[in-house]
Design a protein around this motif. Structure first.
Motif, mmCIF file in Angstrom:
data_model
loop_
_atom_site.group_PDB
_atom_site.id
_atom_site.type_symbol
_atom_site.label_atom_id
_atom_site.label_comp_id
_atom_site.label_asym_id
_atom_site.label_seq_id
_atom_site.Cartn_x
_atom_site.Cartn_y
_atom_site.Cartn_z
ATOM 1 N N ASN A 14 0.846 -1.208 0.000
ATOM 2 C CA ASN A 14 0.000 0.000 0.000
ATOM 3 C C ASN A 14 0.875 1.250 0.000
ATOM 4 N N CYS A 75 0.595 12.267 -10.162
ATOM 5 C CA CYS A 75 0.465 11.370 -9.004
ATOM 6 C C CYS A 75 -0.964 11.442 -8.454
ATOM 7 N N GLY A 76 -1.224 10.597 -7.474
ATOM 8 C CA GLY A 76 -2.534 10.606 -6.836
ATOM 9 C C GLY A 76 -2.803 11.915 -6.120
ATOM 10 N N THR A 77 -1.788 12.454 -5.483
ATOM 11 C CA THR A 77 -1.952 13.704 -4.728
ATOM 12 C C THR A 77 -2.381 14.835 -5.658
ATOM 13 N N ASP A 80 -6.060 14.376 -6.616
ATOM 14 C CA ASP A 80 -6.972 14.761 -5.526
ATOM 15 C C ASP A 80 -7.097 16.280 -5.449
ATOM 16 N N HIS A 104 -6.391 10.021 3.388
ATOM 17 C CA HIS A 104 -4.935 10.127 3.213
ATOM 18 C C HIS A 104 -4.563 11.618 3.306
ATOM 19 N N ALA A 106 -3.175 13.443 1.366
ATOM 20 C CA ALA A 106 -3.407 14.127 0.085
ATOM 21 C C ALA A 106 -4.723 14.898 0.114
ATOM 22 N N MET A 154 -12.705 8.721 0.370
ATOM 23 C CA MET A 154 -11.833 7.713 -0.245
ATOM 24 C C MET A 154 -12.603 6.419 -0.501
ATOM 25 N N ASN A 158 -5.990 3.516 3.034
ATOM 26 C CA ASN A 158 -4.629 3.021 2.825
ATOM 27 C C ASN A 158 -4.060 2.299 4.040
ATOM 28 N N ASP A 183 -11.037 9.420 -3.720
ATOM 29 C CA ASP A 183 -9.627 9.049 -3.801
ATOM 30 C C ASP A 183 -9.619 7.520 -3.861
ATOM 31 N N VAL A 185 -7.082 5.689 -4.925
ATOM 32 C CA VAL A 185 -5.683 5.287 -5.119
ATOM 33 C C VAL A 185 -5.444 3.846 -4.644
ATOM 34 N N GLN A 186 -6.075 3.466 -3.528
ATOM 35 C CA GLN A 186 -5.851 2.104 -3.020
ATOM 36 C C GLN A 186 -6.844 1.095 -3.590
ATOM 37 N N SER A 206 -3.377 6.332 -8.735
ATOM 38 C CA SER A 206 -1.927 6.540 -8.784
ATOM 39 C C SER A 206 -1.252 5.292 -9.334
ATOM 40 N N HIS A 208 1.791 4.009 -9.072
ATOM 41 C CA HIS A 208 2.719 3.166 -8.310
ATOM 42 C C HIS A 208 2.048 2.258 -7.293
ATOM 43 N N LYS A 209 0.715 2.361 -7.172
ATOM 44 C CA LYS A 209 0.018 1.431 -6.288
ATOM 45 C C LYS A 209 -0.484 0.200 -7.049
HETATM 46 N N1 PLP Z 1 -4.377 8.572 -1.573
HETATM 47 C C1 PLP Z 1 -4.154 7.390 -0.979
HETATM 48 C C2 PLP Z 1 -5.307 6.655 -0.367
HETATM 49 C C3 PLP Z 1 -2.868 6.874 -0.907
HETATM 50 O O1 PLP Z 1 -2.650 5.700 -0.303
HETATM 51 C C4 PLP Z 1 -1.810 7.605 -1.503
HETATM 52 C C5 PLP Z 1 -0.422 7.123 -1.397
HETATM 53 O O2 PLP Z 1 -0.058 6.487 -0.412
HETATM 54 C C6 PLP Z 1 -2.104 8.817 -2.136
HETATM 55 C C7 PLP Z 1 -3.404 9.285 -2.141
HETATM 56 C C8 PLP Z 1 -1.045 9.640 -2.780
HETATM 57 O O3 PLP Z 1 -0.632 9.073 -4.007
HETATM 58 P P1 PLP Z 1 0.717 9.572 -4.674
HETATM 59 O O4 PLP Z 1 1.823 8.959 -3.896
HETATM 60 O O5 PLP Z 1 0.675 9.045 -6.077
HETATM 61 O O6 PLP Z 1 0.715 11.046 -4.633
#
Ligand code: PLP
Length: 393
Positions: A14, A75-77, A80, A104, A106, A154, A158, A183, A185-186, A206, A208-209
């Motif tokens: 994660n 990226c995810g951030t 968001d 998160h 973010a 979300m 995470n 969000d 991302v997870q 994102s 990289h997840k």
């Molecule tokens: N949102 C969640 C739920 C996450 O777990 C993460 C990363 O850990 C992010 C957002 C941020 O993603 P990024 O690392 O691509 O900015």
């Protein structure tokens, strides 16, 4: 099959994942022979634009979306931020935002700093969670107001892996004409998603997840949703995000989405079986250990377990000596060990929140690794408890 003596047992997926070999192979040509700019008029650039388009289609297919609804980001951030700030700019007269206490950073830190960022005063409702990390839908319903600009919840947490009822929440927001962002991302790649059937207006993911590289993300924007760009510049991404595309990573993300779509059911049931063996084994073998998060409304790869009366950091150090990588639910901030805001929101007792460990698996884990972790953990916890002034076992 036994483990190599120097094998690293990676159970921190994660945090980030290994780039899949097929993803890396797909990316390589875009660092060498296919280095053109996708915005160029010539055929050389056109080939690269074609690859970006293919990736957009692959991402859209995984999400049950149309390619035009996919915007690549860094990226995810960023995704968001872009979603939430766009809603606030689109509806400047609406000064209320709904989110949760378990987001998160973010989303959490953005929502905590909206006034500093926008120069306007906002009221932010942060929905509570119960001991299992679940939301109270009656509290949510009451929070929805005429001046709510956006709801940001979300899809999956995470730290605990808890899955939230975003489908229902988005439906309730839509009925009142309020934008809904999630969000995810997870969640993406771990649970099925079909945005065509849902009222979700914006979704962040994102790379990289899900076994694509770091530094690439996506913002899904449902067709018809008004959007004010976060990054203004060139006309890239249909004018929604200026800046030359991170082509190789976008190609990699497309491939990762294609793989996830093809193998999700099979891989996730294997991952879930390993996670369940690990979780049940730890909870049975180690006294005073507790599962954090809902038992079933949870990602298939995540187990967050508290070992009472020991420090998460100390556990991680001992695990690290055995080459086992995981995460703790406490973070060392300004000299004090603060338990995570997620576990605090769930009301996890102090003695348990401090000793929480998140195991997050992927398809690259094996049964041998699970057996190894189950063999090592009881001794690690036992030896630390013997040193703990709080342990009366
Ligand atoms: N949102 C969640 C739920 C996450 O777990 C993460 C990363 O850990 C992010 C957002 C941020 O993603 P990024 O690392 O691509 O900015």
């Amino acid at each position: 099959m036994s483990l190599a003596p120097d094998a690293v047992i990676y159970m921190d997926n994660n945090a980030t994942t290994r780039v899949a070999p097929e993803v890396l192979a797909a990316m390589m040509p875009y660092f060498s022979e296919l280095y053109g700019n996708p915005s160029s008029m010539h055929t050389f650039g056109g080939q690269v634009a074609e690859a970006v388009h293919t990736a957009r289609c692959q991402v859209a297919a995984l999400l049950g979306a149309d390619p035009e609804e996919i915007t690549f980001t860094s990226c995810g951030t960023e995704s968001d931020s872009a979603a939430i700030l766009s809603a606030l700019r689109t509806y400047p007269e609406k000064r209320h935002v709904i989110t949760t206490r378990v987001e998160h950073p973010a989303v959490k830190n953005l929502c905590e700093n909206l006034t500093a960022i926008t120069g306007h005063k906002y009221r932010v409702t942060r929905l509570k969670v119960d001991a299992e990390g679940m939301l109270d839908m009656a509290e949510y319903e009451e929070a929805l107001r005429e001046d709510t600009a956006i709801v940001s919840v979300m899809w999956a947490n995470n730290e605990t892996g808890v899955i939230y009822p975003v489908e229902e929440m988005a439906r309730m927001a839509r009925q009142r004409g309020i934008l809904f962002h999630t969000d995810a991302v997870q969640a993406v790649g771990k649970i099925p998603i079909n945005l065509r059937q849902l009222d979700i207006d914006m979704l962040a993911l994102s790379g990289h997840k899900l076994h694509a590289p770091k530094g690439v993300g996506v913002l899904y924007i449902k067709r018809g949703t008004l959007f004010v760009p976060f990054m203004t510049g060139g006309h890239q991404e249909h004018g929604r995000r200026g800046g030359t595309e991170n082509v190789a990573s976008i190609v990699g993300l497309g491939k990762a989405c294609e793989l996830a779509a093809a193998k999700m059911d099979e891989e996730n049931s294997r991952v879930k079986a390993m996670r369940d063996t690990l979780e049940e084994g730890l909870l049975t073998a180690i006294p005073k250990s507790l599962l954090n998060g809902h038992k079933t409304s949870r990602l298939p790869n995540t187990a967050n377990i508290s070992f009472e009366f020991v420090e998460g950091e100390a556990i991680l150090l001992h695990m690290n000596q055995q080459r086992i990588c995981a995460s703790s639910g406490s973070a060392c901030t300004s000299g004090s060990l603060e338990p995570s805001h997620v576990l605090r929101a769930m009301g996890v007792p102090f003695t348990a929140a401090h000793g929480s460990i998140r195991f997050s698996l992927s398809v690259y884990n094996s049964e041998e690794e699970i057996a190894f972790v189950l063999e090592k953990m009881p001794n690690i916890i036992d030896s630390l408890r013997k040193m703990s002034p709080f342990w009366k076992g």
